[in-house]
Design an enzyme around this catalytic site. Sequence first.
Site, PDB file in Angstrom:
ATOM      1  N   SER A 217       0.865  -1.186   0.000  1.00  0.00           N
ATOM      2  CA  SER A 217       0.000   0.000   0.000  1.00  0.00           C
ATOM      3  C   SER A 217       0.898   1.232   0.000  1.00  0.00           C
ATOM      4  O   SER A 217       1.725   1.420   0.893  1.00  0.00           O
ATOM      5  CB  SER A 217      -0.974  -0.025   1.176  1.00  0.00           C
ATOM      6  OG  SER A 217      -0.294  -0.091   2.403  1.00  0.00           O
ATOM      7  N   ALA A 220      -1.306   7.587  -1.276  1.00  0.00           N
ATOM      8  CA  ALA A 220      -2.128   8.192  -2.330  1.00  0.00           C
ATOM      9  C   ALA A 220      -1.886   7.535  -3.689  1.00  0.00           C
ATOM     10  O   ALA A 220      -2.708   7.647  -4.590  1.00  0.00           O
ATOM     11  CB  ALA A 220      -1.849   9.686  -2.411  1.00  0.00           C
ATOM     12  N   GLY A 222      -1.899   4.430  -4.228  1.00  0.00           N
ATOM     13  CA  GLY A 222      -2.687   3.212  -4.335  1.00  0.00           C
ATOM     14  C   GLY A 222      -1.927   1.955  -3.966  1.00  0.00           C
ATOM     15  O   GLY A 222      -1.090   1.966  -3.066  1.00  0.00           O
ATOM     16  N   GLY A 248      -5.865   1.277   6.021  1.00  0.00           N
ATOM     17  CA  GLY A 248      -5.106   0.061   5.693  1.00  0.00           C
ATOM     18  C   GLY A 248      -5.880  -1.189   6.079  1.00  0.00           C
ATOM     19  O   GLY A 248      -5.843  -2.202   5.361  1.00  0.00           O
ATOM     20  N   ASP A 249      -6.594  -1.135   7.198  1.00  0.00           N
ATOM     21  CA  ASP A 249      -7.377  -2.292   7.639  1.00  0.00           C
ATOM     22  C   ASP A 249      -8.552  -2.532   6.694  1.00  0.00           C
ATOM     23  O   ASP A 249      -8.914  -3.683   6.415  1.00  0.00           O
ATOM     24  CB  ASP A 249      -7.880  -2.074   9.075  1.00  0.00           C
ATOM     25  CG  ASP A 249      -6.728  -1.794  10.030  1.00  0.00           C
ATOM     26  OD1 ASP A 249      -5.615  -2.320   9.784  1.00  0.00           O
ATOM     27  OD2 ASP A 249      -6.918  -1.043  11.002  1.00  0.00           O
TER      28      ASP A 249
END
Lengths: 309, 309
Positions: A217, A220, A222, A248-249
């Site tokens: 990840s 911004a 992606g 993130g989760d």
Amino acid sequence: MILTVTLNTALDITYRVRGLRPHASHRVTEVIERPGGKGLNVARVLAALGHEVTVTGFAGGATGRVVQEQLTATAGVVVALLPVAGATRRTIAVVDQTSGDTTQLNEPGPTVTSAEWSAFQEAYEDLLRGVSAVALCGSLPPGVPVGAYAGLVRTARAAGVPVLLDTSGEPLRRGVAARPDIVKPNAEELAELTGSHEPLRATQDARRRGARAVVASLGAQGLLAVAPEGRWRATPPARVHGNPTGAGDSAVAGLLSGLVEQLPWPDRLSRAIALSSATVLAPVAGEFDRGAYEELLGRVAVTKEACVA
Amino acid sequence: MILTVTLNTALDITYRVRGLRPHASHRVTEVIERPGGKGLNVARVLAALGHEVTVTGFAGGATGRVVQEQLTATAGVVVALLPVAGATRRTIAVVDQTSGDTTQLNEPGPTVTSAEWSAFQEAYEDLLRGVSAVALCGSLPPGVPVGAYAGLVRTARAAGVPVLLDTSGEPLRRGVAARPDIVKPNAEELAELTGSHEPLRATQDARRRGARAVVASLGAQGLLAVAPEGRWRATPPARVHGNPTGAGDSAVAGLLSGLVEQLPWPDRLSRAIALSSATVLAPVAGEFDRGAYEELLGRVAVTKEACVA
């Protein structure tokens, strides 16, 4: 049924104050409490997507009781937390209403005894029966061995259950070597694991270390996914502004639900990006805005990249 | 049996951190929790002095449960807290290990409904039976009327129970007018009540407003007591360094125990000063150092002053 593991559960407390100044006294104007820890956040999003989900990990003391009670009241979530003698940690986010800044105070969490850790490993093995996937998420509480996730990955693989690992540091390094199906590091975690700040090179290196698929990840920019099936970049349609807590989760929940539903990689990545952006946009930290999610889902750009060994 | 009233009970939490910086994330290295609120502190000191003491006030939610449990485990303290639907407040003292500074975050406390307040007043009237003195301590939680202490003072007087009031602002102003036996303002509270920054003048003025005796706590300068029996100044033998948390509550416990034991004013004041200094010297906030207390007790200087109308 999906299983999420949160060894270091928490009660996330948000305080609003007007102008935080060290050495001063502050009246808290608003108090918000919710169960926290990455695996619990993933479970909440999975449940909101309509998946049945079981949460496990540890809960202890008065704070553990609150976490247990609030989770039990969450629709679609089966609670299978194990008791510990120590007290579940609180995390306090002090939001300064004047500047918008957040100051974080994190308790260390209970020290888990070796007997408690053994009991968890047994319960985990039982919980894996009849589960379609498992996510191992977050930091390890004091007392749990640094190779804990490596062991839990091996147990899941032996049980034939696909396993996603989302942690950092030495637990990630050891866990990757145990060959999980997916790891989802952010740029910093990936650089720490591989020594490389170049995302593509680092992602490929993480696969060589043992992960079947790596989804990095990159904020911004992606997601970058490298899997046996191919290599993809997925980018959000627009830069979103808001609270990134739990984004993130939500991405993990997107990947895991896509895996269980046997979606092709581009669809899994679109879902992960849309959920992640919709979480940043939601007014409450860690929740996602369902309208935004549905609107964003069709607008995520996923491009397949040529694979160069 | 002595009764102490704490309408706004709390769970006092102390966090140690290394270098508190706004907008940063901090690992808490130590967590200490104990029941807080002025009346509970007074009760603990009274119990340590060998007095039987009952505590009343409100407790609610998960935090209230912790307060209730910890108090119940305190030897010599009878717990008679009333339930409220809202959650008992937490106060968080963030101690910076680097600078020694303390930053305070105080939750507002539960909003007490009028039904809950009525239930408390009834229970209080019952608890006053067979009690030798009562202390009314601290701030009022949201929902409790500003004249609450005035009413509780009147009920105690009607029951023939000596009453000590330790609060501030408008609740103190109204409470004083109801003619309590002792009020114990600090210099700031006294100035706010009377408009005078001259302690002797202000103390006399507070008596004229209705208090039978006024004991003003003047920090390092000790106590100034003005009562029908005379006027005294009591000063500690030496300036003490340490944590002043709870020092005022220990002084209240000294005054109240002396009242119940029918000690003459100079002995009450010596005890109040010695307990207060021994609290500043104790390593744990709000506890007192028994050795220091016994050593200091004989060394407090109490001088009677000539009474000028």
